[in-house]
Structure formats: structure tokens, C-alpha cells
Design an enzyme around this catalytic site. Structure first.
Site, PDB file in Angstrom:
ATOM      1  CG  ASN A 148     -17.211  25.458 -24.191  1.00  0.00           C
ATOM      2  OD1 ASN A 148     -18.746  25.207 -24.249  1.00  0.00           O
ATOM      3  ND2 ASN A 148     -16.147  25.196 -25.011  1.00  0.00           N
ATOM      4  CE  LYS A 174     -19.259  25.367 -27.949  1.00  0.00           C
ATOM      5  NZ  LYS A 174     -21.201  24.633 -27.665  1.00  0.00           N
ATOM      6  CE1 TYR A 223      -6.142  -3.618   8.729  1.00  0.00           C
ATOM      7  CE2 TYR A 223      -5.725  -5.508   8.895  1.00  0.00           C
ATOM      8  CZ  TYR A 223      -4.943  -4.405   7.904  1.00  0.00           C
ATOM      9  OH  TYR A 223      -4.563  -3.717   6.778  1.00  0.00           O
ATOM     10  CB  THR A 253     -41.801  23.851  -9.837  1.00  0.00           C
ATOM     11  OG1 THR A 253     -42.773  23.591 -10.686  1.00  0.00           O
ATOM     12  CG2 THR A 253     -41.214  24.471  -8.186  1.00  0.00           C
ATOM     13  CG  HIS A 254     -41.966  19.971 -12.211  1.00  0.00           C
ATOM     14  ND1 HIS A 254     -43.306  19.083 -12.174  1.00  0.00           N
ATOM     15  CD2 HIS A 254     -43.510  20.994 -11.353  1.00  0.00           C
ATOM     16  CE1 HIS A 254     -43.199  18.740 -10.836  1.00  0.00           C
ATOM     17  NE2 HIS A 254     -44.191  20.149 -10.731  1.00  0.00           N
ATOM     18  CG  ASN A 263      -3.787  -4.909  12.954  1.00  0.00           C
ATOM     19  OD1 ASN A 263      -3.485  -5.150  12.022  1.00  0.00           O
ATOM     20  ND2 ASN A 263      -4.429  -6.085  13.462  1.00  0.00           N
ATOM     21  CD  GLN A 282      -2.752  -2.661   1.918  1.00  0.00           C
ATOM     22  OE1 GLN A 282      -1.953  -2.487   3.192  1.00  0.00           O
ATOM     23  NE2 GLN A 282      -1.989  -2.950   0.910  1.00  0.00           N
ATOM     24  CE  LYS A 297      -4.245   2.246   4.278  1.00  0.00           C
ATOM     25  NZ  LYS A 297      -4.956   1.770   4.968  1.00  0.00           N
ATOM     26  CD  GLU A 310     -19.056  21.346 -20.001  1.00  0.00           C
ATOM     27  OE1 GLU A 310     -20.091  20.826 -20.926  1.00  0.00           O
ATOM     28  OE2 GLU A 310     -18.763  22.195 -19.380  1.00  0.00           O
ATOM     29  CB  SER A 344     -14.678  25.735 -29.209  1.00  0.00           C
ATOM     30  OG  SER A 344     -14.616  24.728 -30.503  1.00  0.00           O
ATOM     31  CB  SER A 346      -0.796   0.069   0.973  1.00  0.00           C
ATOM     32  OG  SER A 346      -0.285  -0.185   2.647  1.00  0.00           O
TER      33      SER A 346
HETATM   34  N1  ARG Z   1      -1.610  -1.074   5.624  1.00  0.00           N
HETATM   35  C1  ARG Z   1      -2.306  -1.688   6.317  1.00  0.00           C
HETATM   36  C2  ARG Z   1      -3.437  -1.420   6.230  1.00  0.00           C
HETATM   37  O1  ARG Z   1      -4.017   0.288   5.237  1.00  0.00           O
HETATM   38  C3  ARG Z   1      -2.008  -1.995   7.238  1.00  0.00           C
HETATM   39  C4  ARG Z   1      -2.098  -2.771   8.793  1.00  0.00           C
HETATM   40  C5  ARG Z   1      -1.986  -3.836   8.238  1.00  0.00           C
HETATM   41  N2  ARG Z   1      -1.747  -5.342   9.518  1.00  0.00           N
HETATM   42  C6  ARG Z   1      -1.833  -5.920   9.310  1.00  0.00           C
HETATM   43  N3  ARG Z   1      -2.212  -6.825   9.937  1.00  0.00           N
HETATM   44  N4  ARG Z   1      -1.494  -6.553   8.441  1.00  0.00           N
HETATM   45  O2  ARG Z   1      -4.443  -1.812   5.973  1.00  0.00           O
END
Ligand code: ARG
Length: 462
Positions: free
Chosen positions: A289, A287, A321, A159-160, A114, A326, A329, A294, A281, A27
């Protein structure tokens, strides 16, 4: 070629991971964005370990200093990121070991990745709540500026997407101020709820070391430690609340964006976007735009997508966990980035756009927009029941329509042919300015009401 086992946990491994395993597992490509949060969490943890007598003060000092060096390496793009070290947590710790040697190995006492990732991500999302709050405030300020300028400019209310009744430009702008204010409060609520610390929950069960979770919580600006170690490492509801709030805010943005697209078209001509917020354009010289509007309208899709994706990741996961988490994110980062970009672009466009006041007013008078005013007049002045007044007005609208005219274009004689007691006074309420000025009920579109709301908001935001 067989790789060597991971130096962080390779004790029971004879060989390293397959290249594809490394690719799916790592990650570091994205969680490096949490480096500052990771280092803040580790520094708080190390200081606490020393205060509690779990590691020596000199080790804690070396760790604290070393982590600052790591941070500056990352900030100046000199950090040797390694995919083999999977994530930001292990990259930072391994580099710390290079820098300070043996004391680095004591940092992970009474902690696990974790709770570490849970605290890092919470801190990151918390920072985003603050950034979004400031961006929403800027947008509200831009909208209030427009509302102040045009508290009494008349435009059609729809409205509408059919002309309904005349409203004021200021009223329309302030409608969005109310929406974005609720968005702000949603982010604030989410922030308040997420502001508890998972640090010290360790892998899932807590730790046998005499740690002080209140101390680390306080050092990181949390209100208190989370009360259940399983919950602390297992839930991502804080990120989901952020994404849900972001989705609702994005939905509001998309509606305003859509209006700006429509309003800046040649058919409407309600607004002119400034040069700064328009594009031309390559083939059609005439134009102008509204690309930013958008793109805001379109970017909303990825924000909704992030919300659905994380709900789907979390759905049905057994405690605590799982590596599935992971995947929390990247989507959140992307949603936050695009929300911030959309908010900034919207603020810029709104601040710079120019309403076409004559066009707005002319459009307000079309579509029999004062028909309700006429019906209300029949009730108020002639004492008719509203249903009857509605019917009489409908007949007059049909009469005007047959002549391809608007209501004020009918003669008094024509009106009286439908209802004999109608007098010339009726023409007063058929003008759009009088129509809006009459709507003084609380929250109504009358300029006096709009100015009162503007003053309240300016006071509240000052
Ligand atoms: N890179 C992991 C995540 O984003 C970190 C936690 C990893 N924990 C584990 N028990 N492998 O979740």
C-alpha cells in the site's frame, strides 16, 4: 482556594485567575516552541538598551548571560515551565529573575509582550520559510533525477483522466519541478516581505525611551524596523502569507500524491514504490500500500484548515493587538510541521520509486492516443484544413473502436476507404515514440525539449 496574583502584572489584582481562566489564557503549552526566538529577541533588546544608555552595561551583560542559561535549560529539558506564567515571554523573564535577580526587571523597558510576541513569531515563521525552501529544493532534485532517467520513456498524458496524447515520463516529472519552483518563489516572496522588525513598537504606540529600533532590527537579521507601531503589533499577514504559500504547495503535493496512488495500483502498474515507502496488509499478503502518498494527500486538509482558521481569527479584529491573536500559533506550527513531513516523505518516495517502463509505453499506445498526430499528418501532408482532418480522424477512430483495435491496427485499405489520399507514411506518426519525438515546440514533451529543460534547471539549482 484563591490563587495569588500573577507576579508579572499582579499589582492591581487582589486574587489570581480561576483555573479555567488560566487554562484558556495560557499559551505556554505551545508557544514554548518560540523559546529560541524569544531569547534572541530579548538579547538584542537588552544589548540595544545598554548601547542607548537606557540600562547599564553590567545589567545588559547579566541579562545576556542569564538568557543563555535559560536557553540551555530549555534545550536540555530542565526548564521549569509554569502555566501560571501564561506564555513563553513571562516564563523566560521569571526564570531570568530567579537566576540573576534585580537586573532581570530592567529587560522589559521600552518593550511589551505585544511587540515581543510579534517579533518571536516573525522570526519563527521566517525560519520555517528557510526550512521549507531547503525541503522543496530536495524534492525538486529528486524529481529532476527521475526526469533525467526517463527523459524518453513514453507514457500516456491525460486530460479528464482519459488518455489524451503520449508524453514522456521526464516531461511529467518536470511539470512538478515547475510547480514546486513557483512554490519556492512564493515562500521567498513572503520571507522578503515579512523581514521587517516589530520590536520596539512596544504595546502599540512606541515608547518614550530613546531606543534604537534599527539596531535591534539589524541584530535579528531584519532589513529594517516596521514603520508603524500600530501595524507592527496588529498584523499577522506574514503568517497568513506563509500559510497561503503552504496551502498552494500542499495542493501541488496532493496532486502528485494522488498520481502515485493511482500509478501504483494493479490497474495502472506505472510505478513500484520501494519497500521503504510501502506498507503491507495484516490480512491480505499480496498488498503493497502507498500509505505515505495517501497520508500526504490527506494532510493537506490541515494545512488548508490552518490558513482558513487564521484568516478567520484575524478577520474583523479592530487595531491593534487582541488576545484572539494568540490563536495564530498552534495552527501555524501544525501546518509547518506537516508540510515539512509531507515534503520529506514525497522526496523519499520520488527518489526511490521505480517506473515500469514497458507498462508506461503500452498504456501510452491505448485510447487512440495518437489521433491528434494523425489529424496533424492529414493537415501537414495532404493540406487538409484542421477541422476536416479532425473529422476524418474521428471516423477512423470509430472504425478502429468497432474492431476493438487501436489506430495503428487499421490497414491502409481501411484508412483509404475513409480518405483515398492517405499513404503508408501515416503509420510513422501513429507510433508513440514518433509522436513524442515530434513535439519539439518550446516546453513540449519531446525528449530533446525535456533534456533542455532539465539542463536549465540543473544549472539554475547548482
Ligand atoms: N501569549 C500572547 C500571544 O501569544 C503574548 C502577548 C500577550 N499580550 C497581551 N497584551 N496580553 O499573543
Amino acid at each position: 482556594m484563591t490563587k495569588t496574583a500573577n507576579s508579572m502584572w499582579g499589582g492591581r489584582f487582589a486574587a489570581g485567575p480561576d483555573a479555567i481562566m488560566e487554562a484558556i489564557n495560557a499559551s505556554i503549552g505551545f508557544d514554548r516552541r518560540m523559546a529560541a526566538q524569544d531569547i534572541a529577541g530579548s538579547r538584542a533588546h537588552a544589548a540595544m538598551l545598554a548601547t542607548c544608555g537606557i540600562i547599564s552595561d553590567s545589567d545588559a551583560d547579566a541579562i545576556g548571560e542569564g538568557l543563555l542559561t535559560v536557553l540551555s535549560e530549555i534545550e536540555t529539558d530542565q526548564f521549569p515551565f509554569s502555566t501560571a506564567l501564561e506564555d513563553i515571554h513571562m516564563n523566560v523573564e521569571a526564570r531570568l529573575r530567579d537566576l540573576i535577580g534585580e537586573p532581570a526587571g530592567r529587560l522589559h523597558t521600552g518593550r511589551s509582550r505585544n511587540d515581543q510576541v510579534a517579533v518571536d513569531f516573525r522570526l519563527w515563521v521566517r525560519d520555517q520559510c528557510d526550512a521549507v525552501d531547503a525541503a522543496l529544493l530536495a524534492l525538486m532534485t529528486a524529481l529532476i533525477g527521475q526526469a533525467e532517467a526517463g527523459a524518453d520513456w513514453v507514457m500516456p498524458g491525460f486530460t479528464h483522466l482519459q488518455v489524451a496524447q503520449p508524453v514522456t515520463w521526464g516531461h511529467h516529472m518536470m511539470a512538478y519541478v515547475e510547480m514546486f519552483a513557483r512554490d519556492r518563489s512564493r515562500f521567498a516572496d513572503a520571507r522578503a516581505r515579512m523581514n521587517t522588525s516589530p520590536l520596539g513598537a512596544a504595546a502599540l504606540a512606541g515608547t518614550s525611551f530613546p531606543i534604537d529600533r534599527h539596531m535591534t532590527a539589524k541584530a535579528l537579521g531584519f532589513d529594517r524596523p516596521m514603520a508603524n507601531s500600530l501595524d507592527a503589533v496588529a498584523d499577522r499577514d506574514f503568517a497568513l502569507e506563509f500559510l497561503a504559500s503552504a496551502s498552494i504547495c500542499a495542493m501541488h503535493l496532493s496532486r502528485l500524491a494522488e498520481e502515485l496512488v493511482i500509478w501504483s495500483s494493479a490497474q495502472f502498474r506505472f510505478v513500484k514504490m520501494s519497500d521503504k515507502w510501502s506498507t503491507g496488509s495484516s490480512i491480505m499478503p499480496q498488498k503493497r500500500n502507498p500509505d505515505a502518498a495517501e497520508l500526504i494527500r490527506a494532510k493537506i486538509g490541515r494545512i488548508f484548515g490552518a490558513n482558513v482558521a487564521l484568516m478567520t481569527v484575524m478577520k474583523g479584529l479592530p487595531l491593534t493587538y487582541s488576545k484572539d491573536m494568540q490563536e495564530d500559533k498552534e495552527q501555524t506550527f501544525d501546518a509547518a510541521d506537516n508540510l515539512m513531513l509531507a515534503l520529506a516523505a514525497m522526496s523519499g518516495m520520488v527518489a526511490d520509486m521505480q517506473a515500469n517502463v514497458p507498462s508506461l509505453e503500452a498504456a501510452a499506445a491505448t485510447g487512440f492516443s495518437t489521433a491528434t498526430d494523425l489529424a496533424d499528418w492529414l493537415v501537414r501532408v495532404l493540406g487538409m484544413p484542421f477541422r476536416d482532418a479532425h473529422h476524418v480522424t474521428g471516423t477512423l477512430v470509430a472504425m478502429a473502436e468497432a474492431k476493438s483495435a487501436d489506430l495503428p491496427d487499421l490497414t491502409l485499405a481501411e484508412m483509404q476507404s475513409v480518405h483515398e489520399h492517405i499513404t503508408a507514411d501515416v503509420f510513422d506518426v501513429l507510433g508513440v515514440k514518433n509522436s513524442v519525438a515530434s513535439r519539439v515546440s518550446f516546453g513540449g514533451t519531446a525528449p530533446s525539449e525535456v533534456r533542455a529543460r532539465i539542463a536549465e534547471w540543473k544549472g539554475a539549482l547548482a
